[in-house]
Design a protein around this motif. Sequence first.
Motif, PDB file in Angstrom:
ATOM      1  N   ALA A  76      40.808  44.013  49.048  1.00 41.86           N
ATOM      2  CA  ALA A  76      39.544  43.683  48.381  1.00 41.86           C
ATOM      3  C   ALA A  76      39.377  44.401  47.050  1.00 41.86           C
ATOM      4  N   LEU A  77      40.416  45.028  46.554  1.00 43.86           N
ATOM      5  CA  LEU A  77      40.314  45.823  45.338  1.00 43.86           C
ATOM      6  C   LEU A  77      39.916  44.958  44.144  1.00 43.86           C
ATOM      7  N   SER A  78      38.889  45.405  43.414  1.00 40.38           N
ATOM      8  CA  SER A  78      38.465  44.687  42.208  1.00 40.38           C
ATOM      9  C   SER A  78      38.765  45.480  40.942  1.00 40.38           C
ATOM     10  N   HIS A  79      38.832  46.823  41.031  1.00 38.77           N
ATOM     11  CA  HIS A  79      39.181  47.645  39.867  1.00 38.77           C
ATOM     12  C   HIS A  79      40.249  48.651  40.244  1.00 38.77           C
ATOM     13  N   LEU A  80      41.259  48.801  39.355  1.00 37.43           N
ATOM     14  CA  LEU A  80      42.341  49.751  39.571  1.00 37.43           C
ATOM     15  C   LEU A  80      42.645  50.479  38.269  1.00 37.43           C
ATOM     16  N   THR A  81      42.665  51.803  38.322  1.00 37.92           N
ATOM     17  CA  THR A  81      43.054  52.635  37.183  1.00 37.92           C
ATOM     18  C   THR A  81      44.418  53.244  37.446  1.00 37.92           C
ATOM     19  N   LEU A  82      45.361  53.022  36.515  1.00 40.83           N
ATOM     20  CA  LEU A  82      46.700  53.610  36.576  1.00 40.83           C
ATOM     21  C   LEU A  82      47.053  54.274  35.244  1.00 40.83           C
ATOM     22  N   SER A  83      46.066  54.745  34.536  1.00 40.41           N
ATOM     23  CA  SER A  83      46.285  55.318  33.210  1.00 40.41           C
ATOM     24  C   SER A  83      47.115  56.603  33.292  1.00 40.41           C
ATOM     25  N   GLY A  84      47.902  56.863  32.237  1.00 36.88           N
ATOM     26  CA  GLY A  84      48.619  58.124  32.115  1.00 36.88           C
ATOM     27  C   GLY A  84      49.617  58.419  33.206  1.00 36.88           C
ATOM     28  N   ASN A  85      50.353  57.411  33.673  1.00 36.23           N
ATOM     29  CA  ASN A  85      51.306  57.594  34.775  1.00 36.23           C
ATOM     30  C   ASN A  85      52.744  57.284  34.387  1.00 36.23           C
ATOM     31  N   HIS A  86      53.049  57.322  33.096  1.00 36.01           N
ATOM     32  CA  HIS A  86      54.417  57.064  32.620  1.00 36.01           C
ATOM     33  C   HIS A  86      54.917  55.682  33.047  1.00 36.01           C
ATOM     34  N   LEU A  87      54.028  54.710  33.062  1.00 35.46           N
ATOM     35  CA  LEU A  87      54.412  53.358  33.447  1.00 35.46           C
ATOM     36  C   LEU A  87      55.201  52.681  32.332  1.00 35.46           C
ATOM     37  N   GLY A  88      56.112  51.794  32.727  1.00 35.63           N
ATOM     38  CA  GLY A  88      56.860  50.978  31.786  1.00 35.63           C
ATOM     39  C   GLY A  88      56.711  49.506  32.133  1.00 35.63           C
ATOM     40  N   ASP A  89      57.385  48.665  31.406  1.00 38.88           N
ATOM     41  CA  ASP A  89      57.278  47.227  31.622  1.00 38.88           C
ATOM     42  C   ASP A  89      57.734  46.809  33.014  1.00 38.88           C
ATOM     43  N   LYS A  90      58.727  47.505  33.579  1.00 34.10           N
ATOM     44  CA  LYS A  90      59.186  47.166  34.931  1.00 34.10           C
ATOM     45  C   LYS A  90      58.087  47.412  35.958  1.00 34.10           C
ATOM     46  N   ASP A  91      57.341  48.501  35.772  1.00 38.52           N
ATOM     47  CA  ASP A  91      56.222  48.769  36.678  1.00 38.52           C
ATOM     48  C   ASP A  91      55.171  47.676  36.568  1.00 38.52           C
ATOM     49  N   ILE A  92      54.899  47.233  35.342  1.00 35.68           N
ATOM     50  CA  ILE A  92      53.890  46.201  35.138  1.00 35.68           C
ATOM     51  C   ILE A  92      54.352  44.873  35.726  1.00 35.68           C
ATOM     52  N   GLU A  93      55.644  44.602  35.674  1.00 33.48           N
ATOM     53  CA  GLU A  93      56.163  43.394  36.326  1.00 33.48           C
ATOM     54  C   GLU A  93      55.877  43.431  37.821  1.00 33.48           C
ATOM     55  N   GLU A  94      56.051  44.600  38.443  1.00 37.48           N
ATOM     56  CA  GLU A  94      55.766  44.739  39.870  1.00 37.48           C
ATOM     57  C   GLU A  94      54.284  44.497  40.156  1.00 37.48           C
ATOM     58  N   VAL A  95      53.413  45.117  39.367  1.00 42.31           N
ATOM     59  CA  VAL A  95      51.976  44.920  39.554  1.00 42.31           C
ATOM     60  C   VAL A  95      51.616  43.454  39.339  1.00 42.31           C
ATOM     61  N   ALA A  96      52.212  42.837  38.308  1.00 44.27           N
ATOM     62  CA  ALA A  96      51.911  41.439  37.993  1.00 44.27           C
ATOM     63  C   ALA A  96      52.267  40.518  39.151  1.00 44.27           C
ATOM     64  N   ARG A  97      53.370  40.784  39.837  1.00 43.23           N
ATOM     65  CA  ARG A  97      53.791  39.943  40.960  1.00 43.23           C
ATOM     66  C   ARG A  97      52.779  39.939  42.091  1.00 43.23           C
ATOM     67  N   SER A  98      51.983  41.008  42.179  1.00 41.06           N
ATOM     68  CA  SER A  98      51.004  41.104  43.264  1.00 41.06           C
ATOM     69  C   SER A  98      49.697  40.394  42.941  1.00 41.06           C
ATOM     70  N   LEU A  99      49.448  40.053  41.682  1.00 42.47           N
ATOM     71  CA  LEU A  99      48.150  39.495  41.296  1.00 42.47           C
ATOM     72  C   LEU A  99      47.810  38.184  42.004  1.00 42.47           C
TER      73      LEU A  99
END
Length: 242
Positions: free
Chosen positions: A137-160
């Motif tokens: 049920a998550l509506s807001h998620l903060t992942l700021s300042g965690n050394h994320l790269g494009d590969k991490d964002i691809e993983e998050v994007a797949r879950s959307l």
Amino acid sequence: MQSLQELDLSLNPLGSSGPSALARLLPAWPALATLGLRGCGLGGPFPLPGRSPLRSLALSYNPLGLEGLGRLLRDIPAPGIHSLELGSITGAVTGSVTGAGTGSGTGAGTGSGTGSITGGSGIGGIVRAYLEQEGCALSHLTLSGNHLGDKDIEEVARSLPSCPSLVSLDLSANPGISTEGLRSLLGALEKRGRGLEFLNLAGCSVGPLDDPTWTRSTGMIRELRLCRRRGRRDQRLCWKSS
């Protein structure tokens, strides 16, 4: 204390045993919906009860690391939490991490939140496993300042597509995220047929955007923060749709 709805214990040195002690106290606060634990030195799991009234949990600036994050998300019931702040909780990310428990490695958990959270190639894989749990049920998620790269964002994007409730995402202060990461998010949003109300990419390496990417962004994101020092004049400031 029965009517307590919001509690902020941020910047108090609760240490690694703090979450377990708080979890034991939660039944005494049946109306508690918002809990702030920023910068408390937490490093252990947070065994929340499955029927907790807690809806908003802020855990930024705690030294969880990847392994600690995997254990934490295993214990947080995905159907209950609506807002989760996890800013600056990891150092530089290398290798893969698997959360405690057993599982197939696909990141699928149970609706009760007792399934295992399995990280793929970093924080992105761990977060993806949480978001893909049934009933998330998550509506807001903060992942700021965690050394994320494009590969991490691809993983998050797949879950959307599996988490239609997520409409607000703070990825700021992650310079490893580039325009390709934004495009991954846009593709996933278009696939699920629902955009974002808010996306913060300030302090990332996104932009200047080409016209097609800019057009897609304005169509799928109501409020987009880029805030780059260098970039196209019309993209330099934070953008918000009417």
